[in-house]
Design an enzyme around this catalytic site. Structure first.
Site, PDB file in Angstrom:
ATOM      1  CG  ASN A   1      -2.256  -1.001   1.185  1.00 46.84           C
ATOM      2  OD1 ASN A   1      -2.593  -1.150  -0.101  1.00 46.84           O
ATOM      3  ND2 ASN A   1      -2.783  -1.297   2.128  1.00 46.84           N
ATOM      4  CG  HIS A   2       2.602   3.307  -2.534  1.00 44.87           C
ATOM      5  ND1 HIS A   2       3.719   4.049  -2.983  1.00 44.87           N
ATOM      6  CD2 HIS A   2       2.758   2.144  -2.754  1.00 44.87           C
ATOM      7  CE1 HIS A   2       4.380   3.067  -3.483  1.00 44.87           C
ATOM      8  NE2 HIS A   2       3.858   1.707  -3.299  1.00 44.87           N
TER       9      HIS A   2
END
Length: 212
Positions: free
Chosen positions: A81-82
């Site tokens: 995830n970012h």
């Protein structure tokens, strides 16, 4: 019945002369991957299918008993995830000289990935971070699962969508009360003729009796 006549959940290769199907539990080394008895994988190294699983995030992959995980299935964990709630998605927190600036509390995760019991995940499917898949669900081949799946529901596609419930609500409720996967192996053995019977109405009535 003697215990040596019953299947052993700690046997890595449950089918003689077939080394490309393994019981997952006895192969796991990562403390953040928890797998129940008799859940198998069509491959020789399940942990390679769990990607972006970084120790500092402490997210867990939890899989129940008697699940069937086909070849090529990938569990993408929270390390992929970012930060989408910031003006930049760049992961400053993982790089030296920058990571001390970002508080761990600011790192966005979607929680543990939890797969129920007796779940079938079709070949080359992808399970995204933080997904919950209920008992008895089926995931179609090459699906990308980006939202939670209810018990005894078939989902397929990219993105995965509900195809249908496997059974009517009454039988689903019976199955969720029965929790056959938690019974002693000797008791499961007795139930196999019912669990593998195609006459759903017969099965429903027999399982009602088993719950009494």
């Amino acid at each position: 019945m003697e215990n040596n006549e019953l299947p052993d959940p700690d046997m890595i290769f449950p089918i003689p002369n077939l080394n490309m199907l393994i019981n997952i539990k006895p192969t796991i080394k990562n403390k953040n991957i928890i797998v129940g008895d008799f859940t198998y994988f069509s491959g020789d190294d399940f942990e390679k299918q769990v990607t972006h699983h970084y120790e500092w995030l402490n997210d867990k992959l939890i899989i129940g008993k008697f699940c069937q995980i086909a070849a090529g299935v990938e569990f993408i964990m929270n390390g992929a995830n970012h930060q989408m709630n910031c003006v930049s998605t760049f992961p400053f927190n993982i790089f030296k000289k920058w990571n001390e600036i970002v508080s761990p509390d600011e790192i966005q995760t979607k929680g543990d990935t939890i797969i129920g019991n007796d779940v079938w995940i079709g070949q080359n499917s992808t399970i995204l971070p933080g997904i919950k898949i209920g008992d008895g669900a089926i995931i179609g081949t090459r699906s990308v699962v980006g939202r939670d799946v209810e018990p005894y529901t078939i989902m397929a596609g990219n993105p995965a969508k509900i195809i249908r419930k496997r059974f009517g609500n009454e039988l689903i409720e019976i199955m969720l009360k029965l929790k056959w996967w938690d019974l002693p192996v000797s008791e499961i053995r007795k139930l196999i003729p019912i669990l593998h019977n195609k006459d759903i109405e017969y099965v429903k009535e027999e399982l009602k009796k088993a719950l009494k």
